[in-house]
Design a protein around this motif. Structure first.
Motif, PDB file in Angstrom:
ATOM      1  N   GLY A 198       7.551 -49.411 -16.034  1.00  0.00           N
ATOM      2  CA  GLY A 198       6.583 -48.758 -15.165  1.00  0.00           C
ATOM      3  C   GLY A 198       6.581 -47.251 -15.270  1.00  0.00           C
ATOM      4  N   LEU A 199       5.686 -46.642 -14.481  1.00  0.00           N
ATOM      5  CA  LEU A 199       5.414 -45.211 -14.604  1.00  0.00           C
ATOM      6  C   LEU A 199       6.590 -44.344 -14.178  1.00  0.00           C
ATOM      7  N   VAL A 200       7.247 -44.670 -13.076  1.00  0.00           N
ATOM      8  CA  VAL A 200       8.345 -43.831 -12.592  1.00  0.00           C
ATOM      9  C   VAL A 200       9.472 -43.794 -13.621  1.00  0.00           C
ATOM     10  N   ALA A 201       9.841 -44.959 -14.145  1.00  0.00           N
ATOM     11  CA  ALA A 201      10.897 -45.009 -15.160  1.00  0.00           C
ATOM     12  C   ALA A 201      10.472 -44.255 -16.415  1.00  0.00           C
ATOM     13  N   ALA A 202       9.185 -44.344 -16.782  1.00  0.00           N
ATOM     14  CA  ALA A 202       8.697 -43.618 -17.958  1.00  0.00           C
ATOM     15  C   ALA A 202       8.783 -42.110 -17.744  1.00  0.00           C
ATOM     16  N   LEU A 203       8.480 -41.648 -16.531  1.00  0.00           N
ATOM     17  CA  LEU A 203       8.599 -40.213 -16.241  1.00  0.00           C
ATOM     18  C   LEU A 203      10.055 -39.769 -16.268  1.00  0.00           C
ATOM     19  N   GLU A 204      10.950 -40.619 -15.791  1.00  0.00           N
ATOM     20  CA  GLU A 204      12.382 -40.301 -15.876  1.00  0.00           C
ATOM     21  C   GLU A 204      12.808 -40.164 -17.337  1.00  0.00           C
ATOM     22  N   SER A 205      12.325 -41.072 -18.176  1.00  0.00           N
ATOM     23  CA  SER A 205      12.634 -40.995 -19.604  1.00  0.00           C
ATOM     24  C   SER A 205      12.047 -39.728 -20.219  1.00  0.00           C
ATOM     25  N   LEU A 206      10.859 -39.356 -19.757  1.00  0.00           N
ATOM     26  CA  LEU A 206      10.218 -38.136 -20.251  1.00  0.00           C
ATOM     27  C   LEU A 206      11.052 -36.909 -19.897  1.00  0.00           C
ATOM     28  N   ILE A 207      11.587 -36.882 -18.685  1.00  0.00           N
ATOM     29  CA  ILE A 207      12.435 -35.775 -18.249  1.00  0.00           C
ATOM     30  C   ILE A 207      13.692 -35.690 -19.122  1.00  0.00           C
ATOM     31  N   GLN A 208      14.296 -36.830 -19.377  1.00  0.00           N
ATOM     32  CA  GLN A 208      15.535 -36.852 -20.164  1.00  0.00           C
ATOM     33  C   GLN A 208      15.318 -36.367 -21.590  1.00  0.00           C
TER      34      GLN A 208
END
Length: 391
Positions: free
Chosen positions: A243-253
């Motif tokens: 989902g989107l929240v996990a994808a944004l977390e991955s983007l941050i990392q």
């Protein structure tokens, strides 16, 4: 088109009272036919199957020639029509029919009123019906235009969703092709270069050959990592799976900011954000990706915050930094530096285009020395517009 498509059907009780009628039917033009837009006081569901061709019968004739008609004794032949106005077998009714003019004078419907033959309508009441028909026509015309706008907006939203989904599918295909093709070849090439390095190690004059092999190994490693980075930029498996929240977390990392720069994600939990259509999630992810990339590359910030919040019926995506900022009133050319032409627009053109395509509101807040904030607000009801206009 059916009578249910009017978001606010004409008030037949009001019309009955002003015309002192037992029942009223408002017909609307749909191509070559008339359908029942509203009726009362009978159950309007009776009218769903009633359609009258233009020029057919009294109502169809009024719709075609635009002349009001008064009849002291009438006995409609259509069974549904008779049920709609409460006529029993063999019964007759007094009737008036007034054309309903539209915005540009064309006939958009017919106002028909009925009552017992013992109290026939007068010419004055026919005139009153004609006067009532004029504002009713403007209202009906506006309603029909509003329904058309709703349909076009719903179709636009559907096409946008299809376009974004198709774009993401193509990105996914390219990413998989790169992963299964180019990265595999580069990994195999690195293996053979290692083998070549071992093979020439004990040969005379091996130093020069090993130097060339080492240079090739470095290039292969660079190409491998750049390809992996391109794959990550093309498609997010995390978005698909988590989902989107996990994808944004991955983007941050994976943001890779300059040393000393802190990058943080603030997001409502998925249960608060609610269900996000896949095309909207993909578009928001791309917007976040572009905004974060701009901040990391150009802002010279100490802190960058990416946030995703639910606000009423909207999702709000924001990227905030405490970097150098710029004057939003300046033309784009003034924000281009000779040593970094990529600063042109700070990538905002891409963000503006994506937000416009998605139907989202975009706000930009920035000033020199005070950082930049990019805010995208996406209404969650874009996929429900067609339903809203079918009520």
């Amino acid at each position: 088109m059916t009578w249910r498509q009017f978001t606010a059907p004409p008030d037949c009780d009001y019309l009955c009272a002003h015309l002192m009628a037992d029942s009223v039917v408002v017909f609307a033009v749909d191509g070559d036919d008339l359908f029942v837009a509203a009726s009362g006081p009978r159950d309007p569901r009776i009218a769903e199957s009633l359609r009258i061709p233009l020029g057919f019968g009294i109502t169809g004739q009024v719709a075609e020639d635009g002349r009001p008609v008064r009849i002291d004794r009438d006995s409609p032949r259509n069974v549904v029509h008779r049920r709609l106005i409460g006529l029993g077998p063999g019964e007759s009714v007094s009737r008036i029919c007034a054309p309903i003019p539209g915005l540009y004078g064309e006939i958009v419907g017919v106002l028909a009123a009925y009552r017992n033959c013992a109290r026939p309508f007068s010419e004055e009441e026919l005139t009153r019906a004609t006067e009532l028909a004029s504002p009713l026509g403007l209202r009906m015309h506006t309603e029909q235009l509003w329904v058309a706008v709703g349909r076009h907006r719903a179709e636009r939203d559907r096409l946008i969703a299809a376009a974004i989904s198709a774009q993401e599918d193509e990105r996914r295909r390219i990413a998989f092709d790169l992963h299964d093709g180019v990265t595999t070849v580069l990994a195999t090439m690195a293996f053979h270069l290692n083998a070549a390095d071992l093979a020439v190690r004990d040969l005379p004059h091996a130093q020069a050959a090993r130097a060339q092999i080492a240079a090739a190994q470095q290039l292969a490693d660079l190409a491998y990592h750049q390809t992996r980075s391109a794959i990550s930029g093309l498609h997010s498996l995390v978005l698909d799976d988590l989902g989107l929240v996990a994808a944004l977390e991955s983007l941050i990392q994976g943001a890779a900011p300059e040393p000393g720069t802190e990058v943080e994600l603030l997001a409502d939990p998925p249960q608060v954000l609610g269900d996000i259509p896949s095309h909207a999630a993909a578009a928001l992810y791309r917007l976040a990706q572009e905004a974060l990339s701009n901040a990391v590359r150009h802002a010279e910030a100490k802190r960058i915050v990416l946030s995703l919040r639910r606000s009423g019926d909207s999702l709000v995506l924001a990227c905030t930094d405490d970097g150098r900022g710029f004057d939003t009133s300046e033309p784009p050319s003034a924000r281009t530096t000779p040593d970094d032409p990529a600063r042109h627009h700070f990538g905002l053109s891409s963000i503006e285009q994506r937000a416009a395509l998605l139907g989202a509101d975009l706000r930009l807040e920035s000033s020199p020395g005070r950082g930049t904030r990019v805010i995208v607000e996406l209404p969650l009801d874009v996929t429900d517009r067609e339903t809203a206009f079918e009520c």
